[in-house]
Design a protein around this motif. Sequence first.
Motif, PDB file in Angstrom:
ATOM      1  N   LEU A 316      45.043  35.112  47.986  1.00  0.00           N
ATOM      2  CA  LEU A 316      46.371  35.326  47.083  1.00  0.00           C
ATOM      3  C   LEU A 316      45.729  35.217  45.513  1.00  0.00           C
ATOM      4  CD1 LEU A 316      49.364  35.395  46.664  1.00  0.00           C
ATOM      5  CD2 LEU A 316      49.504  32.818  46.929  1.00  0.00           C
ATOM      6  N   GLY A 317      44.984  34.108  45.334  1.00  0.00           N
ATOM      7  CA  GLY A 317      44.296  34.094  44.168  1.00  0.00           C
ATOM      8  C   GLY A 317      43.711  35.362  43.425  1.00  0.00           C
ATOM      9  N   LYS A 318      42.766  36.037  44.472  1.00  0.00           N
ATOM     10  CA  LYS A 318      42.317  37.161  43.978  1.00  0.00           C
ATOM     11  C   LYS A 318      43.267  38.343  43.780  1.00  0.00           C
ATOM     12  CE  LYS A 318      38.239  36.021  47.024  1.00  0.00           C
ATOM     13  NZ  LYS A 318      37.380  36.495  48.276  1.00  0.00           N
ATOM     14  N   THR A 319      44.296  38.533  44.446  1.00  0.00           N
ATOM     15  CA  THR A 319      45.319  39.329  44.260  1.00  0.00           C
ATOM     16  C   THR A 319      45.762  39.156  42.812  1.00  0.00           C
ATOM     17  OG1 THR A 319      45.992  39.643  46.639  1.00  0.00           O
ATOM     18  CG2 THR A 319      47.575  40.250  45.007  1.00  0.00           C
ATOM     19  N   LEU A 320      46.253  38.059  42.453  1.00  0.00           N
ATOM     20  CA  LEU A 320      47.042  37.754  41.170  1.00  0.00           C
ATOM     21  C   LEU A 320      45.743  38.014  40.053  1.00  0.00           C
ATOM     22  CD1 LEU A 320      48.737  34.325  41.782  1.00  0.00           C
ATOM     23  CD2 LEU A 320      49.737  36.601  41.146  1.00  0.00           C
ATOM     24  N   ILE A 321      44.359  37.634  40.160  1.00  0.00           N
ATOM     25  CA  ILE A 321      43.427  38.026  39.211  1.00  0.00           C
ATOM     26  C   ILE A 321      43.592  39.670  39.085  1.00  0.00           C
ATOM     27  CG2 ILE A 321      40.957  38.259  38.810  1.00  0.00           C
ATOM     28  CD1 ILE A 321      42.104  35.699  37.733  1.00  0.00           C
ATOM     29  N   GLU A 322      43.433  40.319  40.311  1.00  0.00           N
ATOM     30  CA  GLU A 322      43.375  41.671  40.081  1.00  0.00           C
ATOM     31  C   GLU A 322      44.408  42.229  39.304  1.00  0.00           C
ATOM     32  OE1 GLU A 322      42.815  42.839  44.138  1.00  0.00           O
ATOM     33  OE2 GLU A 322      40.984  42.182  44.535  1.00  0.00           O
ATOM     34  N   MET A 323      45.809  41.728  39.730  1.00  0.00           N
ATOM     35  CA  MET A 323      46.931  42.137  39.027  1.00  0.00           C
ATOM     36  C   MET A 323      46.986  41.996  37.694  1.00  0.00           C
ATOM     37  SD  MET A 323      49.911  41.008  41.947  1.00  0.00           S
ATOM     38  CE  MET A 323      51.133  41.414  41.075  1.00  0.00           C
ATOM     39  N   ALA A 324      46.268  40.644  37.126  1.00  0.00           N
ATOM     40  CA  ALA A 324      46.325  40.609  35.746  1.00  0.00           C
ATOM     41  C   ALA A 324      45.436  41.246  35.024  1.00  0.00           C
ATOM     42  CB  ALA A 324      45.900  38.812  35.488  1.00  0.00           C
ATOM     43  N   ILE A 325      44.429  41.535  35.561  1.00  0.00           N
ATOM     44  CA  ILE A 325      43.228  42.815  34.875  1.00  0.00           C
ATOM     45  C   ILE A 325      43.870  44.024  34.888  1.00  0.00           C
ATOM     46  CG2 ILE A 325      41.145  43.761  35.206  1.00  0.00           C
ATOM     47  CD1 ILE A 325      40.092  41.103  36.512  1.00  0.00           C
ATOM     48  N   GLU A 326      44.728  44.496  35.895  1.00  0.00           N
ATOM     49  CA  GLU A 326      45.163  45.780  35.919  1.00  0.00           C
ATOM     50  C   GLU A 326      46.332  45.642  34.854  1.00  0.00           C
ATOM     51  OE1 GLU A 326      46.103  49.762  36.771  1.00  0.00           O
ATOM     52  OE2 GLU A 326      44.441  48.479  37.806  1.00  0.00           O
ATOM     53  N   ALA A 327      47.106  44.717  34.569  1.00  0.00           N
ATOM     54  CA  ALA A 327      48.023  44.532  33.655  1.00  0.00           C
ATOM     55  C   ALA A 327      47.563  44.755  32.114  1.00  0.00           C
ATOM     56  CB  ALA A 327      48.943  43.295  33.828  1.00  0.00           C
TER      57      ALA A 327
END
Length: 329
Positions: A316-327
Amino acid sequence: MFKKSAAAVMVLASLLLCGTAFAKTEIKLSNQFPPSHHVSKGLVVFAEKVAEHSKGELSVKIFDSAQLFKDTEIVEALQDALIDAGLVPVNKWSGMIPTADVFEMPFVFKDLESPKKFLSAGADKILDEEFQKKGVKTLFWVDYGYIQFFNNKHPLKMPADFQGLTMRTFSSGDAETLRVLGAAPTVMSSSEMYMALQRGTVDGATTGMPAAVSRKVHEVQKYMTKANYTTAQFVVQGNLDWWNSLSEAHRDAVHKAGLDAEEWIRGAIAQSENEAEKVILEAGVEIYSPNAEEHAAFVKATEPVRTSFAEKTGDLGKTLIEMAIEASK
């Protein structure tokens, strides 16, 4: 005589029912910022819009300047239904919900628009599901703006400059950033920050420029590094049982008002930051902006913080980090 009495009772009952139907429901909202802060002004917008969207059936009473609860107390107050709603620093959830520390990750959000894109991409729903498991419902998100480094010893141009400094920090996640840079962090409420800086209990602090002005940090600090290293996030939340007790129409009114307040606050951030920077400069604080090479050194030095977060929070944390970088692209 009986008929007259019965009629009077019916009239009285009718009046009581009408009074109940049109009585306002008051929402009590705790806020730790002083009224002058742009976030506090955004909460006023929320209150006005709640009244508007509910056609006057709901009202919001705001308790500013931690009159009811400090930022360190608000999560428990919401869970225990001691208050209907409150402004919560998201980092105050990190002990129970480690993924909430995603907003504390250094050098992840590249600009002030990135948090909005991150939340809109689905992070808001992911995090709200975690909050609801703990008995609290997200009403709306509150972008805060960038966090900067303040201190009273010397300009902080490179990671090595943090060695030996004791610094106030606002969260455990931010404390990790200071630790890897070489400082000794102390987590402290924003309401206690000024006194600690004035007395020299700590050498410096991490906070946003508008908050620094509101808390008069610029009066007791000599240097600021404008590193834009993280964008702290706040959220207005309500007790889940209280939220579920509202009618569908009232929940809809609160939701719409929250969206209005989110946009108002986001629109106020840039102006608030510019005005605060001017005040800080005029107070004689030396402001330093790292160049590209120095910025890269800060990013490299703080890599362990981002790596540790991903390891602690799993998929879940990895997913959120990836979403933050994408944003932030």
